[in-house]
Motif scaffolding. Structure first.
Motif, mmCIF file in Angstrom:
data_model
loop_
_atom_site.group_PDB
_atom_site.id
_atom_site.type_symbol
_atom_site.label_atom_id
_atom_site.label_comp_id
_atom_site.label_asym_id
_atom_site.label_seq_id
_atom_site.Cartn_x
_atom_site.Cartn_y
_atom_site.Cartn_z
ATOM 1 N N VAL A 112 26.155 50.765 40.772
ATOM 2 C CA VAL A 112 25.697 49.784 41.757
ATOM 3 C C VAL A 112 26.571 48.541 41.663
ATOM 4 C CG1 VAL A 112 23.786 48.344 42.543
ATOM 5 C CG2 VAL A 112 23.331 50.638 41.659
ATOM 6 N N LEU A 113 27.131 48.121 42.804
ATOM 7 C CA LEU A 113 27.951 46.917 42.873
ATOM 8 C C LEU A 113 27.122 45.791 43.475
ATOM 9 C CD1 LEU A 113 30.730 45.470 42.653
ATOM 10 C CD2 LEU A 113 31.195 46.279 44.980
ATOM 11 N N GLU A 114 26.896 44.731 42.689
ATOM 12 C CA GLU A 114 26.150 43.577 43.173
ATOM 13 C C GLU A 114 27.094 42.648 43.939
ATOM 14 O OE1 GLU A 114 22.990 43.361 42.949
ATOM 15 O OE2 GLU A 114 22.607 45.003 41.549
ATOM 16 N N LEU A 115 26.641 42.203 45.114
ATOM 17 C CA LEU A 115 27.457 41.331 45.961
ATOM 18 C C LEU A 115 26.972 39.885 45.838
ATOM 19 C CD1 LEU A 115 27.683 43.504 49.212
ATOM 20 C CD2 LEU A 115 29.205 43.504 47.227
ATOM 21 N N SER A 116 27.931 38.969 45.793
ATOM 22 C CA SER A 116 27.596 37.551 45.725
ATOM 23 C C SER A 116 27.552 36.966 47.135
ATOM 24 C CB SER A 116 28.618 36.808 44.865
ATOM 25 O OG SER A 116 29.934 36.966 45.393
ATOM 26 N N HIS A 165 27.180 55.646 30.884
ATOM 27 C CA HIS A 165 27.175 56.286 32.192
ATOM 28 C C HIS A 165 28.248 55.646 33.062
ATOM 29 C CE1 HIS A 165 25.229 52.747 33.952
ATOM 30 N NE2 HIS A 165 24.397 52.765 32.920
ATOM 31 N N VAL A 166 28.536 56.272 34.188
ATOM 32 C CA VAL A 166 29.541 55.743 35.105
ATOM 33 C C VAL A 166 29.007 54.451 35.734
ATOM 34 C CG1 VAL A 166 30.886 56.188 37.184
ATOM 35 C CG2 VAL A 166 30.433 58.044 35.575
ATOM 36 N N SER A 167 29.806 53.407 35.715
ATOM 37 C CA SER A 167 29.389 52.112 36.257
ATOM 38 C C SER A 167 30.529 51.509 37.064
ATOM 39 C CB SER A 167 28.971 51.160 35.122
ATOM 40 O OG SER A 167 30.061 50.943 34.239
ATOM 41 N N VAL A 168 30.226 50.463 37.825
ATOM 42 C CA VAL A 168 31.237 49.779 38.626
ATOM 43 C C VAL A 168 31.082 48.278 38.425
ATOM 44 C CG1 VAL A 168 29.736 49.783 40.674
ATOM 45 C CG2 VAL A 168 32.195 49.467 40.947
ATOM 46 N N GLN A 169 32.228 47.611 38.229
ATOM 47 C CA GLN A 169 32.247 46.169 38.025
ATOM 48 C C GLN A 169 33.421 45.567 38.787
ATOM 49 O OE1 GLN A 169 30.105 44.180 36.539
ATOM 50 N NE2 GLN A 169 28.748 45.829 35.824
ATOM 51 N N PRO A 170 33.231 44.410 39.429
ATOM 52 C CA PRO A 170 34.354 43.749 40.106
ATOM 53 C C PRO A 170 35.229 43.006 39.109
ATOM 54 C CG PRO A 170 32.362 42.448 40.375
ATOM 55 C CD PRO A 170 31.948 43.706 39.646
ATOM 56 N N PRO A 201 35.228 37.824 41.963
ATOM 57 C CA PRO A 201 34.038 37.756 42.821
ATOM 58 C C PRO A 201 34.025 38.858 43.865
ATOM 59 C CG PRO A 201 35.629 36.053 43.412
ATOM 60 C CD PRO A 201 36.120 36.662 42.141
ATOM 61 N N ALA A 202 32.853 39.411 44.115
ATOM 62 C CA ALA A 202 32.664 40.405 45.170
ATOM 63 C C ALA A 202 31.746 39.774 46.208
ATOM 64 C CB ALA A 202 32.061 41.689 44.607
ATOM 65 N N ALA A 203 32.326 38.903 47.038
ATOM 66 C CA ALA A 203 31.557 38.124 47.996
ATOM 67 C C ALA A 203 31.365 38.885 49.299
ATOM 68 C CB ALA A 203 32.247 36.781 48.267
ATOM 69 N N LYS A 204 30.218 38.700 49.894
ATOM 70 C CA LYS A 204 29.920 39.343 51.166
ATOM 71 C C LYS A 204 30.945 38.932 52.225
ATOM 72 C CE LYS A 204 24.939 39.308 50.226
ATOM 73 N NZ LYS A 204 23.615 38.833 50.688
ATOM 74 N N GLY A 205 31.429 39.903 52.976
ATOM 75 C CA GLY A 205 32.390 39.625 54.015
ATOM 76 C C GLY A 205 33.824 39.545 53.542
ATOM 77 N N GLY A 206 34.043 39.627 52.223
ATOM 78 C CA GLY A 206 35.387 39.513 51.684
ATOM 79 C C GLY A 206 35.903 40.826 51.128
ATOM 80 N N TYR A 207 36.976 40.731 50.359
ATOM 81 C CA TYR A 207 37.587 41.890 49.723
ATOM 82 C C TYR A 207 37.508 41.716 48.206
ATOM 83 C CZ TYR A 207 39.463 43.241 54.273
ATOM 84 O OH TYR A 207 39.586 43.619 55.583
ATOM 85 N N ALA A 208 37.515 42.822 47.489
ATOM 86 C CA ALA A 208 37.393 42.756 46.037
ATOM 87 C C ALA A 208 38.107 43.937 45.395
ATOM 88 C CB ALA A 208 35.922 42.749 45.618
ATOM 89 N N VAL A 209 38.497 43.746 44.148
ATOM 90 C CA VAL A 209 39.031 44.830 43.320
ATOM 91 C C VAL A 209 37.934 45.211 42.333
ATOM 92 C CG1 VAL A 209 40.758 45.518 41.630
ATOM 93 C CG2 VAL A 209 41.416 44.073 43.564
ATOM 94 N N VAL A 210 37.545 46.469 42.355
ATOM 95 C CA VAL A 210 36.467 46.937 41.483
ATOM 96 C C VAL A 210 36.985 48.047 40.569
ATOM 97 C CG1 VAL A 210 34.692 46.323 43.155
ATOM 98 C CG2 VAL A 210 35.669 48.619 43.198
ATOM 99 N N ASP A 211 36.376 48.156 39.404
ATOM 100 C CA ASP A 211 36.735 49.183 38.423
ATOM 101 C C ASP A 211 35.541 50.109 38.203
ATOM 102 O OD1 ASP A 211 39.296 48.135 37.956
ATOM 103 O OD2 ASP A 211 38.506 46.695 36.512
ATOM 104 N N PHE A 212 35.769 51.389 38.378
ATOM 105 C CA PHE A 212 34.756 52.384 38.023
ATOM 106 C C PHE A 212 35.028 52.814 36.580
ATOM 107 C CE2 PHE A 212 34.576 52.502 42.598
ATOM 108 C CZ PHE A 212 33.232 52.694 42.865
ATOM 109 N N LYS A 213 34.096 52.475 35.706
ATOM 110 C CA LYS A 213 34.247 52.768 34.283
ATOM 111 C C LYS A 213 33.589 54.103 33.973
ATOM 112 C CE LYS A 213 33.227 50.902 29.698
ATOM 113 N NZ LYS A 213 32.569 49.795 28.945
ATOM 114 N N VAL A 214 34.388 55.041 33.454
ATOM 115 C CA VAL A 214 33.902 56.400 33.189
ATOM 116 C C VAL A 214 34.037 56.701 31.693
ATOM 117 C CG1 VAL A 214 34.133 58.843 33.760
ATOM 118 C CG2 VAL A 214 34.625 57.098 35.505
ATOM 119 N N PRO A 215 32.943 56.793 30.954
ATOM 120 C CA PRO A 215 33.006 57.159 29.537
ATOM 121 C C PRO A 215 32.912 58.676 29.361
ATOM 122 C CG PRO A 215 30.797 56.486 30.079
ATOM 123 C CD PRO A 215 31.599 56.378 31.363
#
Length: 250
Positions: free
Chosen positions: A182-186, A36-41, A44-58
């Motif tokens: 769902v993107l989990e934040l650290s 299924h479609v998922s998202v992973q950083p 680190p995806a820290a609260k208050g910061g910036y992050a690069v995330v990848d949406f993986k589409v099979p």
């Protein structure tokens, strides 16, 4: 006697068939858990910061390709900065909307945020059967008052089929049939998502500099003591020489 001779074979065949059916059922039930479609950083995806995330589409279809993917951003935790990375073979469109409550970033008020990003296959090929694609985004600033961000995604195939990955997983329950990414934040790092190591490195540098200054001070003090001692010894030698010369003259 003949019937009883073949009974064990029939029982074994029935057990084999039942095992095969059970195995097929397990595979059928477990397939949606990873396809299924998922998202992973990427980091680190820290609260208050910036992050690069990848949406993986099979691609889950055997006779159709994925030609469009639409990712909807959460409205309860809007993101003011969203930048896609150019992806060969895909056109990308970023949609912004007005905010009911403006955001404050770097001392400035922002009254709009990104609500949707859409990728469309430029050549019509898209993601072929048996493959997957990653769609990277730079996002921020990440909210500080939540532990996760839910992105609802819509996947469109070349045969016009549409799959909606919009079901929000609930704590204590099994994964839904079409879960939303769902993107989990650290936890927030020092400097709103900055690297904590940067502060450690700075502290270590200051400590080293202080130690270096202390060492230099000690070296200067030693040199001064030796210099004074040399002057005293030299003066004593001169005095002794004068005294000895007077005795010879007398």
């Amino acid at each position: 006697m003949q019937a009883s001779r073949f009974a064990p074979r029939r029982t074994a065949s029935r057990l084999a068939a039942a095992t095969a059916i059970a195995g097929t059922a397990v595979l059928a039930l477990s397939a949606p858990a990873f396809a299924h479609v998922s998202v992973q950083p990427e980091g680190p995806a820290a609260k208050g910061g910036y992050a690069v995330v990848d949406f993986k589409v099979p691609n889950e279809r055997d006779k159709a390709s994925t030609t469009k993917i639409e990712v909807n951003f959460p409205t309860d935790h809007p993101l003011a900065s969203v930048m896609p990375q150019p992806l060969p073979g895909w056109n990308v469109q970023v949609t912004k909307s007005k905010l009911d409550k403006p955001l404050t970033m770097h001392g400035e008020k922002i009254d709009e945020a990104v609500t949707k990003v859409t990728w469309t296959a430029a050549d019509g090929k898209g993601i072929q059967p048996g493959f997957f694609e990653k769609f990277p985004l730079s996002i921020g600033a990440l909210p500080e008052n939540t532990d996760q961000l839910v992105f609802k995604a819509i996947q469109t195939y070349s045969n016009k089929e549409v799959v909606r990955w919009i079901e929000v997983p609930q704590a204590g329950q099994g994964e839904p049939e079409n879960p939303a990414p769902v993107l989990e934040l650290s936890a927030a790092a020092d400097g709103h998502g900055g690297s904590a190591n940067a502060k450690d490195t700075s502290d270590k540098t200051e400590t080293a500099a202080s130690a270096s200054d202390s060492g230099s001070h000690d070296t200067d003090t030693t040199a001064r003591v030796l210099g004074v001692a040399g002057i005293v010894v030299g003066a004593a030698g001169v005095g002794y020489g004068v005294f000895a010369g007077r005795r010879r003259t007398a």
